[in-house]
Design a protein around this motif. Sequence first.
Motif, short mmCIF file in Angstrom:
data_model
loop_
_atom_site.label_atom_id
_atom_site.label_comp_id
_atom_site.label_asym_id
_atom_site.label_seq_id
_atom_site.Cartn_x
_atom_site.Cartn_y
_atom_site.Cartn_z
N ARG A 1 -6.36 -5.33 -19.69
CA ARG A 1 -5.04 -5.38 -19.06
C ARG A 1 -4.62 -6.81 -18.75
NH1 ARG A 1 -6.02 -1.96 -15.48
NH2 ARG A 1 -6.45 -3.23 -13.66
N ILE A 2 -5.53 -7.58 -18.15
CA ILE A 2 -5.20 -8.95 -17.73
C ILE A 2 -4.98 -9.86 -18.94
CG2 ILE A 2 -6.10 -11.01 -16.59
CD1 ILE A 2 -7.51 -9.13 -14.61
N VAL A 3 -5.93 -9.85 -19.88
CA VAL A 3 -5.81 -10.72 -21.05
C VAL A 3 -4.67 -10.23 -21.96
CG1 VAL A 3 -6.99 -11.66 -23.08
CG2 VAL A 3 -8.25 -11.34 -20.94
N GLY A 4 -4.49 -8.91 -22.03
CA GLY A 4 -3.39 -8.37 -22.82
C GLY A 4 -2.05 -8.83 -22.30
N ASP A 5 -1.83 -8.72 -20.99
CA ASP A 5 -0.57 -9.19 -20.39
C ASP A 5 -0.37 -10.68 -20.64
OD1 ASP A 5 -0.05 -6.67 -19.46
OD2 ASP A 5 -0.64 -7.07 -17.38
N TYR A 6 -1.44 -11.44 -20.50
CA TYR A 6 -1.38 -12.89 -20.72
C TYR A 6 -0.99 -13.21 -22.16
CZ TYR A 6 -3.23 -17.67 -21.31
OH TYR A 6 -3.39 -19.00 -21.60
#
Length: 433
Positions: free
Chosen positions: A337-342
């Motif tokens: 979720r975090i790396v995807g959003d980034y």
Amino acid sequence: MTFEYIKDNYSVWHPFTTIRLMSEYGIEIVGGKGIYLEDSNGKSYINGFSGLSLILGTKNEEIIDAIYQQLNKLPYCSMFSMTNLPARKLAEKLVEITPKGLDKVVFTTSGSESVEAAIKISRQFFYIQNQKQKKHIISLQDSYHGTLYGAFSASGIYSKEEHEIYGPVLPGFSFIDSSFYNSSQNISYVSATKLEDEIKEVGKENVSAFIMEPVLGAGGVIIPPKGYISAVYEICKKYNILFILDESATGFGRTGTMFAMEHEGVTPDILILSKAINGGCLPLGAVLVSNNIFNQFNDSDSILAHGTSQSGNPTSCAASLKTIEIIQRDNLVVNARIVGDYFINLCSELIEYDIVSDVRGIGLMIIIELTNKNQPLTTEETFNIYLKLLGEGLITHYKKNRIGFFPPLTISKEEAKVTYEIIKKVISEYEGR
């Protein structure tokens, strides 16, 4: 980028691949570690296309050890009238980690086979209730559910030409519009009532199930608008139709939740799993069903006429148990979720280029759409961009006018940034900036 070794005495026939392109541009992977792969010429690549399966990256030592240990104990055991410990434990674990209401597990060897099993289950469920005419399956126009004939017939993504080549497709299937949004204006314009209209057209007494992907992966990472899945779920309940959710591509953290259905809080009657279920290491799939469905079979002494020699293979199941353990222990769902959003935020900056018409995604499931003077790039033009990315050390997925990015869930922000810089460089050079 030509690889001479592929041209001579090369006996592999690759799926979904133009034969000529493999002989001219194919690469042969010989190893790798983490998010990186290495070819037989010693070149290293970021694995931006993990087949949606290789979520833990290449050469995960814990998975290798789990497979090795199981091979030494029990490498194979038929599931016909017997079970094995890894299969039983995995079934319990899948019931535990999926939303409440999915209680029994049928093991398969792939997503396509899981769809075949789900179709059989849905039809037999009504047959044993003396509703023998309820056999029709409805799905979405841009859906992909696999390559076996039932799954092929339930998939709306195949072209008219492909239907003519491989047809006749199986009867008893129809499709509804999946044009959820206008990418150029970013607005939703299709409602779930299309399903209700189709049910009335076919006749509710004839429809056994509606099947959909929570995110249409092969269709271009098409994300239904908020509330769509909940709405079609309610329509299925209204007309006594089973709701089948195909999470072959989205399950086990890909979208930033363990299962994509969690974004809507909906639990289907039947859930299809595969691909990342054991990190892509060995063939395995699963179909989860509610107790209501299982009890209908049990109470009527009905046998599900489905199964293969490798269903519930103990080594495949052992790899899956270890995969789930690592996902949970290392918080890989959160990382996705975090790396995807980034990464999506970084790639959104590419809209400034004339050839980029849209960037969309959820978690680590991301698509970049390419155009030329408001016309979609041809497959050949997109393939040329794919080749340039390959030359820069990035493997992606390409189809029509889209470049797809589906890396292992272990990818870091730093690695995502390097990936973005490669994409930006190639696009910039393509436009001559």
